[in-house]
Scaffold this motif. Structure first.
Motif, PDB file in Angstrom:
ATOM      1  N   HIS A   2      -1.229  -0.714   1.153  1.00 16.26           N
ATOM      2  CA  HIS A   2      -2.338  -1.600   1.487  1.00 16.26           C
ATOM      3  C   HIS A   2      -2.205  -2.128   2.894  1.00 16.26           C
ATOM      4  O   HIS A   2      -1.116  -2.421   3.354  1.00 16.26           O
ATOM      5  CB  HIS A   2      -2.403  -2.790   0.529  1.00 16.26           C
ATOM      6  CG  HIS A   2      -2.841  -2.418  -0.844  1.00 16.26           C
ATOM      7  ND1 HIS A   2      -1.950  -2.057  -1.825  1.00 16.26           N
ATOM      8  CD2 HIS A   2      -4.067  -2.315  -1.396  1.00 16.26           C
ATOM      9  CE1 HIS A   2      -2.617  -1.767  -2.925  1.00 16.26           C
ATOM     10  NE2 HIS A   2      -3.906  -1.915  -2.689  1.00 16.26           N
ATOM     11  N   ARG A  53       3.914  -9.697   2.098  1.00 16.17           N
ATOM     12  CA  ARG A  53       3.568  -9.228   0.761  1.00 16.17           C
ATOM     13  C   ARG A  53       4.513  -9.733  -0.323  1.00 16.17           C
ATOM     14  O   ARG A  53       4.363  -9.388  -1.483  1.00 16.17           O
ATOM     15  CB  ARG A  53       3.546  -7.698   0.729  1.00 16.17           C
ATOM     16  CG  ARG A  53       2.366  -7.155   1.514  1.00 16.17           C
ATOM     17  CD  ARG A  53       2.683  -5.794   2.054  1.00 16.17           C
ATOM     18  NE  ARG A  53       1.521  -5.187   2.688  1.00 16.17           N
ATOM     19  CZ  ARG A  53       1.142  -5.424   3.939  1.00 16.17           C
ATOM     20  NH1 ARG A  53       1.811  -6.279   4.678  1.00 16.17           N
ATOM     21  NH2 ARG A  53       0.082  -4.802   4.452  1.00 16.17           N
ATOM     22  N   ASN A  82       4.425  -1.472  -0.791  1.00 18.63           N
ATOM     23  CA  ASN A  82       3.195  -2.257  -0.730  1.00 18.63           C
ATOM     24  C   ASN A  82       2.572  -2.204   0.651  1.00 18.63           C
ATOM     25  O   ASN A  82       1.352  -2.115   0.801  1.00 18.63           O
ATOM     26  CB  ASN A  82       3.470  -3.728  -1.079  1.00 18.63           C
ATOM     27  CG  ASN A  82       3.828  -3.910  -2.539  1.00 18.63           C
ATOM     28  OD1 ASN A  82       3.609  -3.018  -3.349  1.00 18.63           O
ATOM     29  ND2 ASN A  82       4.391  -5.057  -2.868  1.00 18.63           N
TER      30      ASN A  82
END
Lengths: 528, 193
Positions: free
Chosen positions: A287, A325, A283
């Motif tokens: 991002h 995250r 993740n």
């Protein structure tokens, strides 16, 4: 009696519910099925035989540890009529204060976002993803331009909010009266006094051996240290969380600490956990979040400048970027007075299906946040284990240090406990500091918010955190802060300004103090 | 047996005061809240639930109608039930509370305990006092040491001081605080091993 029984069954039901969704449950199921092959399992006494098998194979212990962990972390079920907010924080005015504080933080974050024209989140282009993956283990070498970023808030901003907390039902008045608190905190929370502290922290009494004091070179190891280490090894062999928690109240030997903490926090690195961490890493690669820049900035400003922790810079990124995250952290907001910032997909304001939490874990880092992770790097070197330990420490303890709540381990209670101890046992010092405009809390607040990380030498800090784990409470931070003042009382009586009090070596250089010195003094409290 | 909410009308609170004078200092500590039940049909009250707001002690009185000809009388169901263990602090100040009817087989109308279990007092009892003769002999030894040190007039700090194989003394000595009865002024901490 009826009430107690129904409370107990409610707690049991709650724990069973929680554990049913866990890994442990499926493992136990698998083990139970597999055990059917064993000759000692007979159909007539299936239940008893399987239970016996669990006991012998150590699975019962694992279950016990899991139950103990749930009991330590989750608050008791509240009254059925109580709404969920009540579990987060029972006092309405504190909830309101926390809400306003959060609004302020978000406003600050959003304005930074608009000023710098950086999106809150964006998908990285493939090239950038590859690059980041390649230098995953050395993100510290990156020197991005962070000059325009500023931390969303610092502990001193938070202190101002706490100082202005008022209970609307409490008559304080503007004029000083016997009811006004002399310190900065004006809310009448219940804090323990010395007799209660003595009872609570009975293992810290002077007649019980402590690591960090009774293992110094002048004391022969046969007196305490050897036996203590032997017991520690036994506790680890038994793999019993509750026993470990009791044991660690007297400090942990350095060699056993990593395992003991993992046992107390009920962390065992299963393949699923490693996989989960890898997922978080993916993740991060895919991002980019605005919060990442805040983390970078914080690490560069704090941990990288610290003599003890700068070597762990890369680890800190690996943990904190993944932490942002991790949506599993959201579950702790059920008993945290804070709430995760919620935002909506563009154009869908107010529609719950399009609501997202930002950052995904709901925690916005502040100046000094990375210092919660830094000391753990001395104990754990494997990133996924380090990550798990930090996450568990955060959802058990650290979140209380930066949210407004009435919990006895919450920062407001710690501040009040510190001020009360100081006023009661060092009234002259307290009065003097107050007169010169150097309210003691202004000095000690940052120590407590960071749980002394970066202020105490690491070996001493780890001994302190041993006690936090052992007693499942942060009150020891307030007691230590008061003890430091007591230790330097003579010097502090001579200062004439807040700046002088902070600048002078005797408070700045906490790092040269050892718990040995401080505890001898804080042992004085036990005598009073 | 199913339980249902009983419709009730809760009147505003009325302060109990002596005399007519209303001053800001003389704020009454006792407030009375009347609760009436508009429904005529008799019911068995099982549970009262409410949210506290800074009330320390609660008493409940019920006006009982036993039969048509005897006048209704007031019965105390609950007296000084503690809601806030320390009224000057926030403990229990905004908690949700439920009060239950205790099982009472003989009476049809709810008969509550008029002296319910008091709320738990924190027990700060010292368990097991030490043996007095042992304590006094140890105190004697400490006193003798005090005398010795006072006689030698030193203001040096004493670290750990091995007196015998049973004692280990930690001390900070402040000679200017020595008084003839000596002992209490010293910050001696005796550690028995």
């Amino acid at each position: 009696m009826l009430q107690e029984e129904s409370d107990l069954s409610l707690i049991i039901a709650q724990i069973v519910q929680k554990l049913k969704g866990s890994n442990l449950y499926s493992q136990l199921e698998r083990q139970a099925w597999a055990s059917l092959q064993r000759p000692e399992i007979k159909l007539e006494s299936l239940k008893e035989d399987i239970k016996e098998f669990f006991k012998i194979s150590g699975w019962e212990k694992k279950l016990q540890n899991a139950v103990y962990s749930e009991l330590s972390v989750f608050p008791l079920p509240s009254h059925p009529a109580a709404p969920p907010e009540h579990l987060k924080e029972p006092l309405v005015y504190m909830r309101k204060a926390q809400g306003s504080w959060e609004k302020r933080i978000l406003k600050s974050l959003n304005s930074m976002c608009t000023e710098l024209s950086i999106p809150l989140a964006r998908k990285r282009p493939v090239g950038e993803q590859k690059e980041l993956l390649n230098k995953w283990n050395e993100m510290g070498t990156d020197e991005p331009d962070l000059s325009l970023f500023r931390p969303v808030y610092a502990p001193k901003d938070f202190l101002e909010v706490l100082i202005n907390l008022r209970n609307p039902n409490y008559e304080n008045g503007d004029s000083l009266s016997f009811r006004t608190h002399l310190g900065l905190i004006q809310v009448p929370l219940k804090v323990k006094d010395i007799p209660e502290l003595k009872e609570c922290f009975v293992e810290l009494g002077l007649n019980i051996g402590q690591l960090g004091i009774d293992d110094s070179t002048q004391v022969p190891p046969e007196l305490f240290e050897n036996e203590h280490v032997r017991i520690g090894q036994k506790v680890l062999a038994q793999q019993d969380s509750a026993a470990a928690q009791q044991y660690i109240r007297q400090g942990s030997p350095t060699a056993l600490r990593a395992e003991l903490w993992a046992l107390i926090l009920n962390i065992s690195s299963q393949p699923e956990d490693v996989l989960y961490y890898e997922q978080l890493k993916t993740n991060v690669i895919q991002h980019d979040l605005l919060v990442d820049s805040l983390i970078y900035k914080d690490v560069k400003l704090t941990a990288s400048n610290d003599d003890y922790y700068f070597v762990f810079e890369d680890y800190l990124y690996q943990v904190l970027l993944c932490f942002s995250r991790d949506t599993s952290v959201l579950s702790h907001f059920a008993f945290n007075s804070a709430s995760p910032p919620k935002s909506y997909i563009r154009g869908k304001l107010g529609l719950e299906e399009y609501a997202v939490f930002y950052p995904p874990n709901g925690v916005i880092p502040f100046h000094g946040f990375s210092m919660y992770v830094a000391p753990l790097c001395f104990l754990y070197h494997e990133p996924s284990k380090l990550y798990q330990i930090f996450r568990e420490m955060y959802v058990r303890f650290f979140f209380r240090l930066h949210s407004i709540s009435s919990h006895p381990s919450g920062i407001v209670s710690l501040c009040l406990l510190f001020e009360t101890l100081l006023q009661t046992y060092l009234p002259q010092l307290f009065y003097h500091l107050r007169e010169i405009g150097a309210q003691p809390l202004r000095i000690s607040f940052k120590w407590m918010v960071r749980a002394f990380s970066g202020y105490l030498a690491t070996d001493q800090l780890l001994l302190l955190w041993d006690r936090i784990l052992g007693y499942n409470s942060l009150e020891i931070l307030a007691v230590l802060a008061a003890a430091v003042f007591a230790f330097r009382a003579v010097n502090l009586m001579e200062v004439t300004s807040l700046a002088a009090a902070e600048k002078k070596n005797h408070l700045r250089e906490l790092k040269s103090m050892s718990l040995d010195d401080i505890v001898k003094i804080h042992g004085l409290f036990w005598l009073f | 047996m199913s339980r249902v909410l009983v419709p009730c009308h809760v009147k505003g609170s009325v302060a109990l005061q002596v005399g007519d004078v209303r001053t800001s200092q003389g704020r009454p500590g006792v407030l009375v809240i009347d609760v009436t039940f508009p429904s005529v049909a008799p019911f068995e009250l099982q549970e009262i639930t409410f949210k506290n707001y800074y009330t320390a002690f609660l008493s409940i009185r019920v006006r009982q109608y036993t039969s048509a000809h005897t006048p209704a009388k007031w019965v105390t169901c609950l007296r000084d039930y503690c809601l806030m263990p320390d009224p000057h602090s926030e403990e229990g100040a905004q908690e949700y509370v439920s009060l239950f009817k205790y099982q009472s087989p003989s009476v049809t109308f709810p008969k509550w305990l008029s002296h319910p279990v008091p709320c738990e007092q924190p027990a700060l009892l010292r368990e097991g006092l030490p043996d007095p003769s042992r304590v006094s002999s140890e105190v004697q030894q400490m006193w003798a040491l005090t005398e010795m040190i006072r006689a030698s007039h030193t203001s040096a700090r004493i670290g750990r001081f091995d007196v015998s194989n049973r004692f280990l003394l930690l001390g900070l000595l402040c000679p200017e605080q020595i008084r003839p009865d000596g002992l209490l002024y010293f910050r001696w901490m005796a550690v028995m091993t």
